[in-house]
Design a protein around this motif. Structure first.
Motif, PDB file in Angstrom:
ATOM      1  N   ASP A  36       0.838  -1.180  -0.007  1.00  0.00           N
ATOM      2  CA  ASP A  36      -0.159   0.080   0.017  1.00  0.00           C
ATOM      3  C   ASP A  36       0.818   1.297  -0.012  1.00  0.00           C
ATOM      4  OD1 ASP A  36       1.093   0.302   2.576  1.00  0.00           O
ATOM      5  OD2 ASP A  36      -0.850  -0.485   3.595  1.00  0.00           O
ATOM      6  N   TRP A  37       0.183   2.524   0.182  1.00  0.00           N
ATOM      7  CA  TRP A  37       0.798   3.704   0.258  1.00  0.00           C
ATOM      8  C   TRP A  37       2.109   3.980   1.176  1.00  0.00           C
ATOM      9  CZ3 TRP A  37       1.434   4.938  -4.517  1.00  0.00           C
ATOM     10  CH2 TRP A  37       0.539   5.128  -5.470  1.00  0.00           C
ATOM     11  N   SER A  38       1.641   3.149   2.552  1.00  0.00           N
ATOM     12  CA  SER A  38       2.559   3.453   3.627  1.00  0.00           C
ATOM     13  C   SER A  38       3.767   2.462   3.455  1.00  0.00           C
ATOM     14  CB  SER A  38       1.823   2.612   4.581  1.00  0.00           C
ATOM     15  OG  SER A  38       1.383   1.482   4.873  1.00  0.00           O
ATOM     16  N   GLY A  39       3.525   1.588   2.430  1.00  0.00           N
ATOM     17  CA  GLY A  39       4.691   0.519   2.214  1.00  0.00           C
ATOM     18  C   GLY A  39       5.655   1.377   1.241  1.00  0.00           C
ATOM     19  N   PHE A  40       5.066   2.085   0.259  1.00  0.00           N
ATOM     20  CA  PHE A  40       5.919   3.064  -0.484  1.00  0.00           C
ATOM     21  C   PHE A  40       6.607   4.037  -0.022  1.00  0.00           C
ATOM     22  CE2 PHE A  40       6.046   6.821  -3.411  1.00  0.00           C
ATOM     23  CZ  PHE A  40       6.936   6.342  -4.230  1.00  0.00           C
ATOM     24  N   TYR A  41       5.879   4.724   1.011  1.00  0.00           N
ATOM     25  CA  TYR A  41       6.836   5.532   1.773  1.00  0.00           C
ATOM     26  C   TYR A  41       7.739   4.898   2.502  1.00  0.00           C
ATOM     27  CZ  TYR A  41       7.358   8.748   5.657  1.00  0.00           C
ATOM     28  OH  TYR A  41       8.322   9.751   6.563  1.00  0.00           O
ATOM     29  N   GLY A  42       7.567   3.627   3.084  1.00  0.00           N
ATOM     30  CA  GLY A  42       8.648   2.963   3.869  1.00  0.00           C
ATOM     31  C   GLY A  42       9.704   2.674   2.843  1.00  0.00           C
ATOM     32  N   ALA A  43       9.480   2.282   1.774  1.00  0.00           N
ATOM     33  CA  ALA A  43      10.337   2.016   0.892  1.00  0.00           C
ATOM     34  C   ALA A  43      11.193   3.230   0.354  1.00  0.00           C
ATOM     35  CB  ALA A  43       9.799   1.144  -0.568  1.00  0.00           C
ATOM     36  N   ILE A  44      10.704   4.096   0.338  1.00  0.00           N
ATOM     37  CA  ILE A  44      11.508   5.528  -0.376  1.00  0.00           C
ATOM     38  C   ILE A  44      12.410   5.970   0.923  1.00  0.00           C
ATOM     39  CG2 ILE A  44      11.205   7.888  -0.602  1.00  0.00           C
ATOM     40  CD1 ILE A  44      10.832   5.941  -2.975  1.00  0.00           C
ATOM     41  N   MET A  45      11.838   5.887   2.341  1.00  0.00           N
ATOM     42  CA  MET A  45      12.412   6.253   3.577  1.00  0.00           C
ATOM     43  C   MET A  45      13.844   5.399   3.461  1.00  0.00           C
ATOM     44  SD  MET A  45      11.351   8.943   4.147  1.00  0.00           S
ATOM     45  CE  MET A  45      12.283   9.241   6.026  1.00  0.00           C
ATOM     46  N   PHE A  46      13.608   3.864   3.204  1.00  0.00           N
ATOM     47  CA  PHE A  46      14.569   3.080   3.304  1.00  0.00           C
ATOM     48  C   PHE A  46      15.914   3.422   2.592  1.00  0.00           C
ATOM     49  CE2 PHE A  46      15.974  -0.522   0.531  1.00  0.00           C
ATOM     50  CZ  PHE A  46      16.711  -1.243   1.423  1.00  0.00           C
ATOM     51  N   GLU A  47      15.427   3.938   0.962  1.00  0.00           N
ATOM     52  CA  GLU A  47      16.303   4.183   0.233  1.00  0.00           C
ATOM     53  C   GLU A  47      17.057   5.436   0.466  1.00  0.00           C
ATOM     54  OE1 GLU A  47      16.015   3.847  -4.407  1.00  0.00           O
ATOM     55  OE2 GLU A  47      15.127   5.860  -3.832  1.00  0.00           O
ATOM     56  N   LYS A  48      16.271   6.402   1.124  1.00  0.00           N
ATOM     57  CA  LYS A  48      17.052   7.825   1.443  1.00  0.00           C
ATOM     58  C   LYS A  48      17.955   7.522   2.580  1.00  0.00           C
ATOM     59  CE  LYS A  48      13.430  10.625  -0.475  1.00  0.00           C
ATOM     60  NZ  LYS A  48      14.428  11.141  -1.431  1.00  0.00           N
TER      61      LYS A  48
ATOM     62  N   VAL B 197      21.701   9.078   1.781  1.00  0.00           N
ATOM     63  CA  VAL B 197      22.490  10.130   2.787  1.00  0.00           C
ATOM     64  C   VAL B 197      23.814   9.826   3.041  1.00  0.00           C
ATOM     65  CG1 VAL B 197      20.131  11.187   3.615  1.00  0.00           C
ATOM     66  CG2 VAL B 197      21.227   9.554   5.175  1.00  0.00           C
ATOM     67  N   VAL B 198      23.946   8.548   3.464  1.00  0.00           N
ATOM     68  CA  VAL B 198      25.460   8.116   3.771  1.00  0.00           C
ATOM     69  C   VAL B 198      26.153   7.578   2.484  1.00  0.00           C
ATOM     70  CG1 VAL B 198      24.919   7.916   6.040  1.00  0.00           C
ATOM     71  CG2 VAL B 198      24.486   5.913   4.546  1.00  0.00           C
ATOM     72  N   ASN B 199      25.678   8.050   1.277  1.00  0.00           N
ATOM     73  CA  ASN B 199      26.589   7.672   0.009  1.00  0.00           C
ATOM     74  C   ASN B 199      26.506   6.034  -0.091  1.00  0.00           C
ATOM     75  OD1 ASN B 199      26.803  10.155  -0.692  1.00  0.00           O
ATOM     76  ND2 ASN B 199      28.513  10.315   0.841  1.00  0.00           N
ATOM     77  N   HIS B 200      25.633   5.387   0.347  1.00  0.00           N
ATOM     78  CA  HIS B 200      25.534   3.841   0.177  1.00  0.00           C
ATOM     79  C   HIS B 200      24.215   3.377  -0.612  1.00  0.00           C
ATOM     80  CE1 HIS B 200      28.098   3.225   3.812  1.00  0.00           C
ATOM     81  NE2 HIS B 200      28.813   3.828   2.998  1.00  0.00           N
ATOM     82  N   GLY B 201      23.775   4.226  -1.553  1.00  0.00           N
ATOM     83  CA  GLY B 201      22.548   4.010  -2.529  1.00  0.00           C
ATOM     84  C   GLY B 201      23.078   3.160  -3.704  1.00  0.00           C
ATOM     85  N   ARG B 202      22.296   2.824  -4.827  1.00  0.00           N
ATOM     86  CA  ARG B 202      22.341   2.417  -5.745  1.00  0.00           C
ATOM     87  C   ARG B 202      23.666   2.735  -6.636  1.00  0.00           C
ATOM     88  NH1 ARG B 202      21.295   1.144 -11.316  1.00  0.00           N
ATOM     89  NH2 ARG B 202      20.577  -1.169 -11.581  1.00  0.00           N
ATOM     90  N   LYS B 203      23.720   4.156  -6.904  1.00  0.00           N
ATOM     91  CA  LYS B 203      24.847   4.467  -7.728  1.00  0.00           C
ATOM     92  C   LYS B 203      26.114   4.241  -7.136  1.00  0.00           C
ATOM     93  CE  LYS B 203      24.384   9.462  -6.321  1.00  0.00           C
ATOM     94  NZ  LYS B 203      24.374  10.792  -6.832  1.00  0.00           N
TER      95      LYS B 203
END
Length: 269
Positions: free
Chosen positions: A167-179, A183-189
């Protein structure tokens, strides 16, 4: 937030307002018990939910729901949550947080990762370079990630998939997980950069690049998910809600026709 044992006993209705004010004033002093980050909060009165973090609108809803649902025997529990409601409404600058999901979507849209971005549905996060599922679960819990399930793709695989609510709370959680990783330069790129460190965790939300990739990760995502945009899901939700409304209208109309037919039948008698 500490209270004496007498806090667990009942109080009269006349004492409620004073108790709410006391809780409110204590929250002003002990904000660290409530604030998890600039945009996320924890309930200081629900020990069983210590690992759950909420955006502003959700912590406010939680506090309101508990206050309304508490019975007389839980009057102090109600008072604490009413104090939390008062604090959130009076002390927290929530002008932009009440529609946090929309704000996140707009930010991503400006960066080229918005409603036209293809996400793996159901929402999934990817973590690389983890040691074990149990340790990863502990790390995610400490970060306030509300995951439905964490799975290692196969024995010896360096990838784990974090599944979120559908649901949309899951989308929010996923985005916050990614961010949290970005923020510590450990993302996909960062993971695919030449400066990759094999000893650090990297994480991101699964998108079309991962879905269409070769190897075990791409195979898993294609087997367990589909590619959809946020816009696709919004339209599907609107369509489903429209069908529900239409079904309800048809049912009501049918009942009215039966009632009228039944009334006419009795009138003829």
């Amino acid at each position: 937030m500490s209270y004496s044992s007498e806090d667990e006993t009942d109080i009269s209705d006349s004492e409620m307002e004073e108790y709410v004010d006391r809780c409110y004033e204590q929250l002003k002093v002990e904000t660290q018990k409530l604030k998890f980050s600039d945009t996320l909060y924890r309930c200081p009165y629900c020990p069983g939910k210590k690992k759950i973090v909420y955006p502003f609108k959700d912590i406010l809803q939680h506090a309101s729901d508990v206050a309304k649902g508490s019975q007389n025997k839980d009057i102090k529990h109600k008072g604490k949550h009413l104090g939390l409601v008062k604090y959130l409404k009076s002390e927290v600058d929530h002008e932009d947080l009440s529609s946090e999901l929309t704000a996140l979507t707009l930010v991503d849209q400006q960066e080229g990762n918005g409603v036209k971005d293809l996400f793996v549905w159901p929402w999934m996060g990817i973590v690389a370079n983890f040691e074990s599922v149990s340790k990863l679960k502990d790390v995610l819990a400490k970060r306030g990630v509300d995951a439905v399930r964490v799975r290692q793709l196969s024995s010896g695989s360096k990838y784990a998939v974090v599944e979120f609510k559908k649901d949309w709370s899951g989308f929010y959680g996923a985005i916050m997980f990614e961010k949290g990783f970005e923020v510590v330069n450990h993302g996909r790129k960062d993971y695919y950069s030449p400066n990759l460190s094999d000893e650090l965790l990297y994480g991101w939300v699964a998108r079309d690049g991962d879905y269409n990739s070769d190897g075990i990760l791409g195979d898993f995502l294609r087997k367990n998910g589909d590619l959809k945009t946020v816009g696709d899901l919004e339209n599907e939700e609107k369509r489903k809600n429209g069908l529900l409304v239409a079904d309800l209208s048809n049912t009501i109309q049918e009942l009215r026709m039966r009632l009228e037919k039944n009334n006419n039948y009795h009138e003829q008698d």
